[in-house]
Design an enzyme around this catalytic site. Structure first.
Site, PDB file in Angstrom:
ATOM      1  N   THR A   1      -0.525 -18.540   6.829  1.00 28.37           N
ATOM      2  CA  THR A   1      -0.523 -19.495   7.943  1.00 28.37           C
ATOM      3  C   THR A   1       0.574 -20.502   7.648  1.00 28.37           C
ATOM      4  O   THR A   1       0.506 -21.236   6.666  1.00 28.37           O
ATOM      5  CB  THR A   1      -1.881 -20.197   8.086  1.00 28.37           C
TER       6      THR A   1
ATOM      7  N   LYS B   1      -2.259 -18.866  16.050  1.00 24.93           N
ATOM      8  CA  LYS B   1      -3.144 -19.428  15.019  1.00 24.93           C
ATOM      9  C   LYS B   1      -3.270 -20.934  15.202  1.00 24.93           C
ATOM     10  O   LYS B   1      -4.352 -21.504  15.024  1.00 24.93           O
ATOM     11  CB  LYS B   1      -2.589 -19.115  13.623  1.00 24.93           C
TER      12      LYS B   1
ATOM     13  N   LYS C   1      -3.709 -28.900   6.227  1.00 19.85           N
ATOM     14  CA  LYS C   1      -2.395 -28.244   6.147  1.00 19.85           C
ATOM     15  C   LYS C   1      -2.087 -27.618   7.506  1.00 19.85           C
ATOM     16  O   LYS C   1      -1.001 -27.774   8.057  1.00 19.85           O
ATOM     17  CB  LYS C   1      -2.393 -27.156   5.057  1.00 19.85           C
TER      18      LYS C   1
END
Lengths: 300, 300, 300, 300
Positions: free
Chosen positions: D106, D181, D249
């Site tokens: 990711t 995502k 994050k």
């Protein structure tokens, strides 16, 4: 009896209702100025304490206030005002025509309009007149008074208000004083939160917070709160000033009015919730600058 | 060549990099004060315009700046600074030992620390020195300068900075100037939003906004922004001041630093998003007070 | 007359108060199930329309409802409930002991407790029973009913509620139904805002929103709202579902209760303000999923 | 060597880079499926542990991976990807034309586009393919995989991905997997906060939280998080699931991308700050549902 029938002499006798941390010194200034002050407080102890400090004046029951021509109130909230003034037993059903009511309570614009309607129906003048300046301003006779009502009533009210205010202004019809006070609280809410975030950031960044404030208070970040509250905030001292519980009461009024008038108050609504966290931390009576405690409470 | 070897005479010759709305007047003050100013700007046009206004000075290429002992920069962001100063071709690899670099860019504390490390390794002094006061402050030579670095370098820098500042202060080691500037922007973000919510509330409440501000600016809601921006806000005039695009750049730096140092900035993060909505409304170059436009744009 | 004196036969006759978009189909299910339904609606037109659809039943005046043993209400708000049930002229002062009141209005926990107290004092059963499932759920007889009150009263109420509910549950003493409905609305508010932000992000990122939802709805981002509202949201179609005006009414109740019980609702409070912006855009009657319109309205 | 020159046999040998909690079981599924897996992990211990569990496969150095035709990576962040793939020493400068790179990290859409450009320049296929489903999904081979890239490369990648995914979908050009995502994480952030506010409200309201969730999860408030996390949230158990540090994050990537593409993410930005408070409480490794701990930590 028309307004003009009320002798000037009558205006020298006033009834002051509500002797809290604001009302007591305000009533005191009227006594000192030579007016004859009859006081009423729900819990009689405060009235007696006030009288000991101001001998020669008097304590009255609400029922006795019905025949007076000038009533000043500074109580807790809408419900208190409704109890005192409205209904068959309320003062506005009994005061003489030409009487003047000045209400310093921070309350809704709605109750101000209700009180005004009830007053108008009986030829009584009404001014909603919430104040800013805090306990210190009340003690020093340096309050700012935001008034709503009619010009002639405002002029009458000024002669009384001037004894404890540095500034009084008529901002529009009944309720306008309350609405202006709301604008005041809305401006403060996010301002303090931002100041708290700024000081908190300086702390975790390892800076000397006093030096930081000294520099940034010279420019576009300056505010009364920054100048007057940074020092106690940095020390984590909140045992003074305007209480969080009262701020939440005021913000509830603001958010409620906004629900009616369509104003958008995203940050005021959010900061109101943050004040709820301060209450949870035990800070209901802390100064509004205690928003900083939400962050610092986690640093141990 | 040690620091002390640099003759005072050398400090009379400075290289100024970056002639934007801030840099150009700052460099101008140095020229006016009698220093010999060599300017550099990425797009040469601005350098030529500056030189026409300040004949007798000069334009240099970055490569020529390598031999100068005093470099002052005021550019766009971290990347610009990295390009100018770091790497094999960067200035810090070539300046003489004892040189002094003063950087007025609002940038990250991280790049300030990187520049300082590179400078220290070669015996060069470095001061990160972001400013507040805006274009008007630059023109009037009345900026506030927040400095990070070592005391001796700060003292050297003061002799230059004083030509365009009303106040300069050393706040700690390298990066502390940037961190203080961040505290400044954090304090401003929510303050302006609250002011916007307050004026917006006054408008929908049907109040005279000017009268409201006149009253509430006397007390605990007062701020520089309230005094200096309420009038243009009420008029919906945002063609002045500090641009929203720049504010978002600064808030991104604040939020990024907070991610590292653990500071909590809920309202700054939220207001940063609201500024994104102002950008969407076409307000990227509007003054930061244009947060009010988010509400008023919906009133038609 | 004790509770047990009320013959089962009596429970076959019910009075249904409030024939809005929810109440009308609910009352209809009772009629279809073979109960004898007497309806009342403040504006008589809706009662007459209902009766035309359900011949053989009847319209009553509130005064006539006083002698009935089963009252079901689904009205607008606290004030409506106070008008119908409380005071000397309210139903609770006149219903027979052993009567049962089921209130489906979404209202405050406070009014539920007041109604319960007034009911208890006269030996009347009370269940606060707000529903979820929307107009479609009411039409399909598939509502979820969240109940507060005493177990025996709940069991009596179930025999009626089952005609329009897929699930009914007693969650605690009087008011617990309302509190559970609040928990429901609180969970929805930020969920929809996040879904709106997600779809909005997909749009500006240039993605095929339908494909994105198809993928992410398979995992931890899945929600009823995502599955049932994404398609209309992507099309910007909000002419259906649960109205923003009603959501704001409910969120006001939640925030008010939180003010009393000390719950922290930062995102619910913020999203409530965003719904205010949707109202400003003309979306008071749009589905709650119209939070997305705050973003898309700016895209032109 | 053109793509088609790569024998099917070649695709049976893959290099898997990054054996964290996600990568290790993913690589394991490939080994179990009969592919020949060469693994690399920055800290060699994890590679050795993996090899003990999957004898017959091998450990490689990054340098040795240069000659392989299928590379799969699942590492920490943009910087890791840059180190592994870019620059003169990066894999993309050395892999054979026709090779395929599948990246499950990711990361930003920007790094995905950079990797894709570098790959394209040398005739290498690239698919950015972040996953959802968590550690449990990786172990069970039931991940959802969001892909960006070109159709032919996606079809090649599917033959590998299918060994650990229940669903894989191509959503657009390079970067589209990452953007999808992001939409996923944005949808989750405020959803969990609202769920936390809802449960917190139920607690302070004195309700049985399990009963409340059982009822409200039947309707419009339902979500995967509500069904799968309410029980551990009510127990205050956060030692499982997807870590707060990783969520922050990811949200940083979302907010950064929004800064570029102009998306408005007010609640995501706010909740990101609230996650910062959870980190402060010691919850960096707690499950994302630990937003509730911000409230409950104050209840003692």
């Amino acid at each position: 009896m028309a307004d003009t029938d009320l002798q000037n002499e009558d205006r020298r006798q006033v009834c002051f209702i509500g002797l809290g941390v604001m009302g007591a010194p305000m009533a005191g200034h009227l006594a000192t100025a030579g007016l004859q002050v009859a006081v009423y407080n729900r819990s009689r102890g405060k009235a007696e304490a006030w009288l000991r400090a101001h001998p020669g004046h008097s304590i009255v029951e609400l029922r006795d206030a019905r025949k007076m021509s000038t009533i000043i109130s500074c109580v807790g909230n809408d419900q208190d005002l409704s109890d005192i003034y409205l209904g068959d037993e309320g003062l506005l059903a009994h005061l003489p025509a030409g009487a003047l009511v000045i209400d310093h309570t921070t309350a809704s614009a709605d109750i101000a309009r209700q009180l005004n309607s009830a007053a108008e129906a009986r030829g009584i003048g009404f001014i909603d007149a919430p104040v800013s300046g805090g306990q210190q301003g009340a003690i020093n006779g340096a309050l700012t008074v935001m008034c709503g009502g009619q010009e002639p009533h405002f002029r009458q009210a000024q002669a009384i208000i001037e004894h404890y205010a540095k500034m009084a202004r008529l901002l529009g019809p009944a309720g306008s004083g309350q609405l202006t006070k709301m604008a005041n609280q809305i401006a403060i809410a996010g301002l303090i939160e931002s100041l708290a975030e700024s000081i908190h950031f300086a702390t975790v960044a390892g800076l000397d917070e006093h030096a930081v404030i000294e520099v940034i208070s010279k420019g576009a970040a300056q505010s009364w709160q920054m100048e007057n509250r940074h020092d106690s905030m940095i020390r984590g001292d909140y045992e003074h000033g305007f209480a969080v519980d009262l701020m939440r009461k005021d913000l509830a009024i603001c958010l409620d009015e906004a629900r009616r008038n369509g104003a958008h108050l995203p940050v005021a609504a959010l900061v109101d919730q943050f004040y709820g966290e301060v209450q949870q931390l035990g800070g209901g009576r802390w100064d509004t600058s205690s928003l900083l405690s939400r962050f610092s409470s986690r640093k141990d």
